[in-house]
Design a protein around this motif. Structure first.
Motif, PDB file in Angstrom:
ATOM      1  N   GLY A 107      54.127  13.950  75.770  1.00  0.00           N
ATOM      2  CA  GLY A 107      53.483  15.210  75.475  1.00  0.00           C
ATOM      3  C   GLY A 107      52.928  15.847  76.731  1.00  0.00           C
ATOM      4  O   GLY A 107      52.685  15.166  77.733  1.00  0.00           O
ATOM      5  N   ALA A 108      52.731  17.141  76.682  1.00  0.00           N
ATOM      6  CA  ALA A 108      52.132  17.874  77.801  1.00  0.00           C
ATOM      7  C   ALA A 108      51.206  18.940  77.239  1.00  0.00           C
ATOM      8  O   ALA A 108      51.523  19.587  76.237  1.00  0.00           O
ATOM      9  N   VAL A 109      50.070  19.095  77.889  1.00  0.00           N
ATOM     10  CA  VAL A 109      49.084  20.087  77.470  1.00  0.00           C
ATOM     11  C   VAL A 109      49.331  21.375  78.243  1.00  0.00           C
ATOM     12  O   VAL A 109      49.369  21.355  79.478  1.00  0.00           O
ATOM     13  N   PRO A 110      49.499  22.501  77.561  1.00  0.00           N
ATOM     14  CA  PRO A 110      49.701  23.761  78.281  1.00  0.00           C
ATOM     15  C   PRO A 110      48.402  24.240  78.908  1.00  0.00           C
ATOM     16  O   PRO A 110      47.309  23.896  78.465  1.00  0.00           O
ATOM     17  N   LYS A 156      48.424  27.325  88.762  1.00  0.00           N
ATOM     18  CA  LYS A 156      49.357  26.420  89.420  1.00  0.00           C
ATOM     19  C   LYS A 156      49.087  24.971  89.035  1.00  0.00           C
ATOM     20  O   LYS A 156      49.975  24.128  89.121  1.00  0.00           O
ATOM     21  N   ALA A 157      47.845  24.687  88.606  1.00  0.00           N
ATOM     22  CA  ALA A 157      47.490  23.319  88.226  1.00  0.00           C
ATOM     23  C   ALA A 157      48.207  22.873  86.964  1.00  0.00           C
ATOM     24  O   ALA A 157      48.229  21.681  86.662  1.00  0.00           O
ATOM     25  N   HIS A 199      53.996  22.811  82.198  1.00  0.00           N
ATOM     26  CA  HIS A 199      54.879  23.828  81.638  1.00  0.00           C
ATOM     27  C   HIS A 199      56.342  23.478  81.895  1.00  0.00           C
ATOM     28  O   HIS A 199      57.203  23.701  81.033  1.00  0.00           O
ATOM     29  N   ARG A 200      56.619  22.899  83.049  1.00  0.00           N
ATOM     30  CA  ARG A 200      58.001  22.505  83.329  1.00  0.00           C
ATOM     31  C   ARG A 200      58.438  21.355  82.429  1.00  0.00           C
ATOM     32  O   ARG A 200      59.585  21.322  81.954  1.00  0.00           O
ATOM     33  N   ALA A 239      59.292  17.773  76.599  1.00  0.00           N
ATOM     34  CA  ALA A 239      57.981  17.228  76.263  1.00  0.00           C
ATOM     35  C   ALA A 239      57.400  18.038  75.114  1.00  0.00           C
ATOM     36  O   ALA A 239      57.576  19.257  75.036  1.00  0.00           O
ATOM     37  N   THR A 240      56.703  17.360  74.221  1.00  0.00           N
ATOM     38  CA  THR A 240      56.068  18.043  73.097  1.00  0.00           C
ATOM     39  C   THR A 240      54.798  18.737  73.569  1.00  0.00           C
ATOM     40  O   THR A 240      53.975  18.129  74.257  1.00  0.00           O
TER      41      THR A 240
END
Length: 353
Positions: free
Chosen positions: A303-306, A312-313, A318-319, A326-327
């Motif tokens: 998973g990834a947090v938007p 830029k951090a 986002h990628r 990634a969810t």
């Protein structure tokens, strides 16, 4: 058997005392298993993390025979012959074996082979090998990339919590947003019964560990050096709290120095040990993307947090969402859903088996 791997002057009683000082419970109940543990400890000092040649040899020949080959200056041709007789699935070339044996010989422990164990005992470390019932079976998914052994600070029984755990990783130079999300996520997941796994670094890692400790939940920090080399120094107090109330884990013996390569290889253990990995905040070149890559290769939920599209951090997150499937997760509930589909089947079971 003791003499066969050159432990001169070490009686069975002394061997037992060395093992008992670092092994949780009745982990290695007979002399053969105790000597095997000594062999793995020596090899963990001789081999860099992720040394696939070493793990392949140990899988085919066992730790004792592998150590003998290193100590006795055995020829690469003889090692290849032994691998062929054991029908090893992978048999390295003679030149590759020559390089590997030479590499390991230069890094064997100075002095007695049990020196790493004695040093570990002095700092209260615990030593766990794949033969031990508390070994996290999820690490075996790394195959020849699996660690030879684990060195711990903390109650080894807490290894069981890895069967229901989530890795929260991200930028060391985290923004206020990133640290806030890490704190809220770790606290929420802790309340849902998940152990929190991370790497003990500044930023997202530290925030995740702190929140888990504040929630009285187990948190696990995988270190890139020895478990007596608390790094970064600014997290010394935090890592000591993790050792007291959670677990510090390293695959290198005490005294080992963290290096860039070891940090990268440490990341595979974070990904493999956890039911899922969530990248909280990451720039385009963040090291946490390396952990995400290991999770994806292992088929672990990722998973990834938007973050703000202008930040830029969060470019790395986002990628991951855009290009690596990634969810997108924004709450502890969504992170828990990510892990719960497979979390119960990973790692050492609740009974420690």
């Amino acid at each position: 058997m003791v003499d066969n791997i050159r432990l001169p002057g070490l009686s069975s009683r002394e061997l037992g005392a060395i093992i008992d000082a670092v092994a949780p419970g009745d982990a290695y109940p007979d002399e053969g298993s105790a000597v095997t543990a000594v062999a793995r400890a020596a090899l963990s000092a001789a081999c860099e993390p992720g040394d696939t040649d070493a793990v392949a040899l140990v899988a085919a020949l066992g730790a004792l025979r592998t150590l003998r080959a290193v100590m006795d200056d055995t020829s690469p041709q003889a090692v290849r012959g032994a691998l062929e007789s054991e029908a090893a699935p992978v048999i390295p070339s003679a030149s590759r074996l020559r390089d590997a044996l030479a590499r390991w010989r230069t890094r064997l422990p100075a002095g007695p082979l049990w020196t790493p164990l004695a040093r570990g005992a002095r700092i209260g470390a615990r030593f766990v090998t794949p033969e031990h019932p508390l070994w996290p079976e999820s690490l075996d998914d790394l195959h020849v990339g699996a660690p030879l052994a684990l060195w711990l600070r903390g109650d080894p029984a807490r290894l069981r919590t890895l069967s229901r755990s989530i890795a929260l990783v991200g930028a060391r130079a985290a923004s206020g947003y990133g640290e806030h999300v890490a704190l809220e996520s770790a606290a929420g997941l802790s309340d849902r019964g998940f152990a929190i796994v991370s790497g003990g670094a500044y930023g997202v890692d530290a925030a995740a560990h702190r929140a888990a400790l504040a929630s009285d939940q187990v948190t696990v920090a995988f270190l890139a050096g020895g478990i007596d080399r608390l790094y970064p120094a600014g997290n010394d107090d935090l890592l000591k709290r993790v050792a007291r109330d959670g677990l510090l884990i390293a695959e290198l013996p005490p005294g080992s120095t963290p290096t860039r390569w070891r940090f990268l290889m440490r990341n595979r253990l974070i990904a493999a040990s956890s039911s899922a990995t969530v990248v909280v905040e990451a720039g385009a070149r963040s090291g946490s993307l390396n952990t995400a890559g290991h999770a994806a290769q292992l088929g672990r939920p990722l998973g990834a947090v938007p973050g703000p599209i202008t930040s830029k951090a969060s470019e790395g997150c986002h990628r991951l969402i855009r290009e690596y499937a990634a969810t997108c997760v924004t709450t502890p509930d969504e992170m828990a859903e990510l892990a719960e589909s497979i979390g119960a089947g990973l790692g050492a079971g609740a009974d420690g088996g």
